[in-house]
Scaffold this motif. Structure first.
Motif, PDB file in Angstrom:
ATOM      1  N   VAL A  55       0.865  -1.457   0.077  1.00  0.00           N
ATOM      2  CA  VAL A  55      -0.045  -0.063   0.079  1.00  0.00           C
ATOM      3  C   VAL A  55       0.777   1.192   0.017  1.00  0.00           C
ATOM      4  N   LEU A  56       1.687   1.242   0.937  1.00  0.00           N
ATOM      5  CA  LEU A  56       2.731   2.470   0.972  1.00  0.00           C
ATOM      6  C   LEU A  56       3.580   2.775  -0.379  1.00  0.00           C
ATOM      7  N   ASN A  57       4.151   1.756  -0.909  1.00  0.00           N
ATOM      8  CA  ASN A  57       4.850   1.734  -2.164  1.00  0.00           C
ATOM      9  C   ASN A  57       3.868   2.386  -3.162  1.00  0.00           C
ATOM     10  N   PHE A  58       2.754   1.844  -3.292  1.00  0.00           N
ATOM     11  CA  PHE A  58       1.761   2.326  -4.429  1.00  0.00           C
ATOM     12  C   PHE A  58       1.541   3.657  -4.067  1.00  0.00           C
ATOM     13  N   GLN A  59       1.324   3.969  -3.053  1.00  0.00           N
ATOM     14  CA  GLN A  59       0.636   5.661  -2.652  1.00  0.00           C
ATOM     15  C   GLN A  59       2.006   6.383  -3.017  1.00  0.00           C
ATOM     16  N   ILE A  60       2.748   6.039  -2.531  1.00  0.00           N
ATOM     17  CA  ILE A  60       4.180   6.964  -2.638  1.00  0.00           C
ATOM     18  C   ILE A  60       4.509   7.146  -4.296  1.00  0.00           C
ATOM     19  N   SER A  61       4.528   6.010  -5.098  1.00  0.00           N
ATOM     20  CA  SER A  61       4.753   5.968  -6.325  1.00  0.00           C
ATOM     21  C   SER A  61       3.676   6.879  -7.092  1.00  0.00           C
ATOM     22  N   LEU A  62       2.492   6.756  -6.882  1.00  0.00           N
ATOM     23  CA  LEU A  62       1.256   7.515  -7.352  1.00  0.00           C
ATOM     24  C   LEU A  62       1.667   9.098  -6.980  1.00  0.00           C
ATOM     25  N   LEU A  63       2.042   9.460  -5.808  1.00  0.00           N
ATOM     26  CA  LEU A  63       2.472  10.681  -5.590  1.00  0.00           C
ATOM     27  C   LEU A  63       3.462  11.144  -6.376  1.00  0.00           C
ATOM     28  N   LEU A  64       4.565  10.390  -6.360  1.00  0.00           N
ATOM     29  CA  LEU A  64       5.776  10.792  -7.442  1.00  0.00           C
ATOM     30  C   LEU A  64       5.252  10.902  -8.982  1.00  0.00           C
ATOM     31  N   TYR A  65       4.440  10.102  -9.240  1.00  0.00           N
ATOM     32  CA  TYR A  65       3.941  10.189 -10.819  1.00  0.00           C
ATOM     33  C   TYR A  65       2.969  11.647 -10.922  1.00  0.00           C
ATOM     34  N   SER A  66       2.483  11.793  -9.685  1.00  0.00           N
ATOM     35  CA  SER A  66       1.684  13.145  -9.840  1.00  0.00           C
ATOM     36  C   SER A  66       2.462  14.377  -9.892  1.00  0.00           C
ATOM     37  N   ILE A  67       3.470  14.284  -9.210  1.00  0.00           N
ATOM     38  CA  ILE A  67       4.557  15.253  -9.473  1.00  0.00           C
ATOM     39  C   ILE A  67       5.268  15.602 -10.498  1.00  0.00           C
ATOM     40  N   VAL A  68       5.787  14.403 -11.012  1.00  0.00           N
ATOM     41  CA  VAL A  68       6.365  14.327 -12.363  1.00  0.00           C
ATOM     42  C   VAL A  68       5.431  15.044 -13.447  1.00  0.00           C
ATOM     43  N   LEU A  69       4.289  14.637 -13.503  1.00  0.00           N
ATOM     44  CA  LEU A  69       3.351  14.829 -14.465  1.00  0.00           C
ATOM     45  C   LEU A  69       2.767  16.430 -14.207  1.00  0.00           C
ATOM     46  N   GLY A  70       3.172  16.895 -12.886  1.00  0.00           N
ATOM     47  CA  GLY A  70       2.617  18.631 -12.699  1.00  0.00           C
ATOM     48  C   GLY A  70       3.937  19.274 -13.459  1.00  0.00           C
ATOM     49  N   ILE A  72       5.996  18.387 -15.484  1.00  0.00           N
ATOM     50  CA  ILE A  72       6.101  18.398 -17.105  1.00  0.00           C
ATOM     51  C   ILE A  72       4.969  19.093 -17.766  1.00  0.00           C
ATOM     52  N   SER A  73       3.944  19.414 -17.033  1.00  0.00           N
ATOM     53  CA  SER A  73       2.551  20.208 -17.548  1.00  0.00           C
ATOM     54  C   SER A  73       2.855  21.492 -17.104  1.00  0.00           C
ATOM     55  N   LEU A  78       2.601  27.380 -19.511  1.00  0.00           N
ATOM     56  CA  LEU A  78       3.307  28.576 -19.525  1.00  0.00           C
ATOM     57  C   LEU A  78       3.549  28.880 -20.926  1.00  0.00           C
ATOM     58  N   GLY A  79       3.739  27.652 -21.803  1.00  0.00           N
ATOM     59  CA  GLY A  79       3.938  28.038 -23.350  1.00  0.00           C
ATOM     60  C   GLY A  79       2.642  28.470 -23.760  1.00  0.00           C
ATOM     61  N   PHE A  80       1.613  28.227 -23.583  1.00  0.00           N
ATOM     62  CA  PHE A  80       0.349  28.250 -24.113  1.00  0.00           C
ATOM     63  C   PHE A  80      -0.357  29.520 -23.662  1.00  0.00           C
ATOM     64  N   PHE A  81      -0.071  29.787 -22.285  1.00  0.00           N
ATOM     65  CA  PHE A  81      -0.924  30.830 -21.516  1.00  0.00           C
ATOM     66  C   PHE A  81      -0.438  32.139 -22.046  1.00  0.00           C
ATOM     67  N   PRO A  82       0.751  32.709 -22.578  1.00  0.00           N
ATOM     68  CA  PRO A  82       0.530  34.088 -23.023  1.00  0.00           C
ATOM     69  C   PRO A  82       0.053  34.237 -24.424  1.00  0.00           C
ATOM     70  N   PRO A 117      -2.906  21.949 -23.067  1.00  0.00           N
ATOM     71  CA  PRO A 117      -1.949  21.444 -22.056  1.00  0.00           C
ATOM     72  C   PRO A 117      -2.814  20.869 -21.002  1.00  0.00           C
ATOM     73  N   LEU A 118      -3.566  21.554 -20.570  1.00  0.00           N
ATOM     74  CA  LEU A 118      -4.613  21.272 -19.328  1.00  0.00           C
ATOM     75  C   LEU A 118      -5.402  20.277 -19.675  1.00  0.00           C
ATOM     76  N   GLY A 119      -5.982  19.905 -20.815  1.00  0.00           N
ATOM     77  CA  GLY A 119      -6.573  18.676 -21.202  1.00  0.00           C
ATOM     78  C   GLY A 119      -5.739  17.525 -21.074  1.00  0.00           C
ATOM     79  N   ILE A 120      -4.417  17.688 -21.674  1.00  0.00           N
ATOM     80  CA  ILE A 120      -3.755  16.314 -21.602  1.00  0.00           C
ATOM     81  C   ILE A 120      -3.244  16.134 -20.193  1.00  0.00           C
ATOM     82  N   ALA A 121      -2.784  17.126 -19.524  1.00  0.00           N
ATOM     83  CA  ALA A 121      -2.664  17.069 -17.839  1.00  0.00           C
ATOM     84  C   ALA A 121      -3.710  16.232 -17.059  1.00  0.00           C
ATOM     85  N   GLY A 122      -4.800  16.826 -17.546  1.00  0.00           N
ATOM     86  CA  GLY A 122      -6.124  16.427 -16.896  1.00  0.00           C
ATOM     87  C   GLY A 122      -6.452  15.035 -17.115  1.00  0.00           C
TER      88      GLY A 122
END
Length: 159
Positions: A55-70, A72-73, A78-82, A117-122
């Motif tokens: 359980v802990l390995n899975f939850q930590i892995s998902l947190l890490l994946y979310s941080i990396v995805l954030g 990257i996005s 910022l490239g599309f926002f201007p 980009p928000l759609g892909i990240a979402g």
């Protein structure tokens, strides 16, 4: 291993898996509650020890994946926002001149907005959410039956 597991041990391991749903009620509950249940029972029950680590390995892995995805996005956003601000929205016509990222994706992608980009990240975050729900439910069911369950996409932080 199934024959030596008591009902109490199966119930404890099932509760450890199910306690990861506490994140919907308690901030970081998906880490804190399984960690407390696991550390309180890991020396007495090998089955609870194994499932607590899963359980802990899975939850930590998902947190890490979310941080990396954030991470990257954010540059994509910022490239599309201007481009949104350059279309005289809110009267900020020349804010695009301060964009030091020099990401001009509008020629290849004619979406013309910041929704891409928000759609892909979402979608990616939604996929992680669905994976979390589905595999946690599967883990609860299999653990209650006395079977060992290993989550997919898991980095083994605790061995």
């Amino acid at each position: 291993m199934e024959s030596t597991i008591t009902k109490h041990e199966r119930n404890l391991a099932t509760i450890v898996h199910a306690s990861s749903f506490s994140k919907f009620f308690i901030p970081f509950g998906n880490f804190i509650i399984p960690l407390v249940l696991w550390t309180a029972n890991k020396k007495d029950y090998a089955f609870v020890d194994y499932n607590g680590k899963q359980v802990l390995n899975f939850q930590i892995s998902l947190l890490l994946y979310s941080i990396v995805l954030g991470a990257i996005s954010i540059p994509m956003f910022l490239g599309f926002f201007p481009e949104l601000l350059n279309s005289s929205f809110l009267g900020l016509d020349h804010l695009n001149d301060y964009n030091n990222l020099n990401l001009d994706l509008s020629q290849g992608l004619n979406f013309g907005s910041w929704l891409f980009p928000l759609g892909i990240a979402g979608l990616a975050h939604g996929a992680l959410f669905v994976v979390n729900i589905v595999y946690t439910i599967l883990a609860v069911i299999r653990t209650n039956e006395g079977q060992e369950f290993s989550y997919p996409l898991t980095i083994k932080f605790l061995k």
